[in-house]
Design a protein around this motif. Structure first.
Motif, mmCIF file in Angstrom:
data_model
loop_
_atom_site.group_PDB
_atom_site.id
_atom_site.type_symbol
_atom_site.label_atom_id
_atom_site.label_comp_id
_atom_site.label_asym_id
_atom_site.label_seq_id
_atom_site.Cartn_x
_atom_site.Cartn_y
_atom_site.Cartn_z
ATOM 1 N N PRO A 1 -12.858 -13.561 18.355
ATOM 2 C CA PRO A 1 -14.120 -13.107 18.939
ATOM 3 C C PRO A 1 -14.449 -13.680 20.309
ATOM 4 C CG PRO A 1 -14.503 -14.642 17.140
ATOM 5 C CD PRO A 1 -13.050 -14.305 17.097
ATOM 6 N N SER A 2 -13.790 -14.752 20.700
ATOM 7 C CA SER A 2 -14.064 -15.343 22.013
ATOM 8 C C SER A 2 -13.325 -14.629 23.137
ATOM 9 C CB SER A 2 -13.678 -16.830 22.011
ATOM 10 O OG SER A 2 -12.285 -16.979 21.813
ATOM 11 N N CYS A 3 -12.390 -13.755 22.781
ATOM 12 C CA CYS A 3 -11.616 -13.018 23.783
ATOM 13 C C CYS A 3 -12.512 -11.977 24.458
ATOM 14 C CB CYS A 3 -10.430 -12.336 23.114
ATOM 15 S SG CYS A 3 -9.342 -11.466 24.266
ATOM 16 N N ARG A 4 -12.434 -11.872 25.768
ATOM 17 C CA ARG A 4 -13.220 -10.889 26.521
ATOM 18 C C ARG A 4 -12.347 -9.667 26.806
ATOM 19 N NH1 ARG A 4 -18.092 -13.278 25.593
ATOM 20 N NH2 ARG A 4 -18.377 -15.218 26.731
ATOM 21 N N ILE A 5 -12.719 -8.543 26.246
ATOM 22 C CA ILE A 5 -11.932 -7.321 26.429
ATOM 23 C C ILE A 5 -12.612 -6.407 27.441
ATOM 24 C CG2 ILE A 5 -11.015 -5.249 25.315
ATOM 25 C CD1 ILE A 5 -10.729 -6.841 22.771
ATOM 26 N N LYS B 1 -15.479 -12.465 36.251
ATOM 27 C CA LYS B 1 -16.829 -12.447 35.699
ATOM 28 C C LYS B 1 -16.795 -12.503 34.172
ATOM 29 C CE LYS B 1 -19.124 -10.130 39.551
ATOM 30 N NZ LYS B 1 -19.803 -8.911 40.047
ATOM 31 N N ALA B 2 -15.844 -11.784 33.578
ATOM 32 C CA ALA B 2 -15.719 -11.808 32.122
ATOM 33 C C ALA B 2 -15.412 -13.219 31.638
ATOM 34 C CB ALA B 2 -14.626 -10.838 31.672
ATOM 35 N N ALA B 3 -14.512 -13.886 32.330
ATOM 36 C CA ALA B 3 -14.151 -15.256 31.956
ATOM 37 C C ALA B 3 -15.351 -16.192 32.060
ATOM 38 C CB ALA B 3 -13.017 -15.756 32.851
ATOM 39 N N ALA B 4 -16.279 -15.839 32.961
ATOM 40 C CA ALA B 4 -17.486 -16.654 33.151
ATOM 41 C C ALA B 4 -18.637 -16.183 32.263
ATOM 42 C CB ALA B 4 -17.913 -16.609 34.616
ATOM 43 N N GLY B 5 -18.367 -15.146 31.435
ATOM 44 C CA GLY B 5 -19.386 -14.663 30.521
ATOM 45 C C GLY B 5 -20.292 -13.586 31.076
ATOM 46 N N GLU B 6 -19.884 -12.961 32.191
ATOM 47 C CA GLU B 6 -20.716 -11.928 32.826
ATOM 48 C C GLU B 6 -20.099 -10.544 32.620
ATOM 49 O OE1 GLU B 6 -22.432 -10.755 37.273
ATOM 50 O OE2 GLU B 6 -21.568 -12.748 36.906
ATOM 51 N N THR B 7 -20.869 -9.643 32.051
ATOM 52 C CA THR B 7 -20.406 -8.283 31.772
ATOM 53 C C THR B 7 -20.455 -7.404 33.020
ATOM 54 O OG1 THR B 7 -21.108 -8.373 29.474
ATOM 55 C CG2 THR B 7 -20.892 -6.192 30.438
#
Length: 210
Positions: free
Chosen positions: A74-78, A117-123
């Motif tokens: 679940p921590s993976c950003r797709i 941005k995804a790695a930083a939590g930004e969609t």
């Protein structure tokens, strides 16, 4: 270093993306996959931070793959990267757990920025897709307040004006307990958690009354 996996059934697209991403010192492409099912296995082995996921592929769609990946990692950003932005693709992909949604018309720089941005939590959501989401959201909200009774709507408008239960009771000539019952029903029907969110709902939907 951001660990990335690229999943796309078009070799030219996949190889081109990988080659470009590898020129960025902040990104490390740790694997490529040509199908959804292959991607699920690869991601299980490599545990990347971010995945670029195509949607329409043989041997496992991007939506199915996204759902499986989210169940185990679940921590993976797709990031969905596709040519499609119709309702049949957008909403199921987001519901499956996709973090961002881009179209293949995006520039290489935009894709790289979305990864960071995804790695930083930004969609990051493609504007055309965001427009669809907002239209759907407004439609759902309209249906929600249409379910209110005439009295509940009156109470909701009072909440939107910042009135307390006592003030609502006096204005509408009903008991405090009745007001509380109406407020509880309103929150439930609008699917909001508190009076503040109900008030925001009133103003966002331009509801009015005296």
């Amino acid at each position: 270093m951001i660990r990335v996996v690229v999943v796309d059934d078009h070799e030219i697209v996949r190889k081109g993306l990988t080659a470009y991403l590898q020129t960025d010192d902040a990104i490390d492409v740790v694997g490529e996959a040509s199908s959804g099912n292959e991607g699920v296995e690869l991601i299980r082995e490599t545990k990347p931070d971010v995945v670029l996921m195509d949607l329409i592929m043989e041997d496992g769609t991007g939506i199915d793959a996204t759902q499986k990946i989210m169940a185990t990692n679940p921590s993976c950003r797709i990031i969905i990267l596709t040519s499609y932005y119709d309702d049949e693709q957008v909403f199921p992909a987001l519901e499956a757990g996709a973090f961002s949604y881009l179209l293949k018309t995006s520039s290489a720089t935009e894709i790289t920025d979305a990864i960071k941005k995804a790695a930083a939590g930004e969609t990051v959501i493609e504007p055309k897709v965001a427009g669809k989401m907002m239209s759907s959201f407004r439609s759902v909200e309209k249906k929600r307040h249409d379910e209110l009774t005439e009295r509940e709507l009156e109470v909701l408008l009072c909440i939107g004006n910042g009135m307390t239960n006592q003030e609502i009771s006096e204005k509408l000539f009903i008991g405090i307990k009745t007001v509380k019952t109406h407020v509880s029903n309103i929150l439930s029907k609008l699917e909001v958690h508190d009076r503040t969110q109900a008030a925001v709902y009133v103003h966002r939907n331009h509801l009015s009354g005296n």
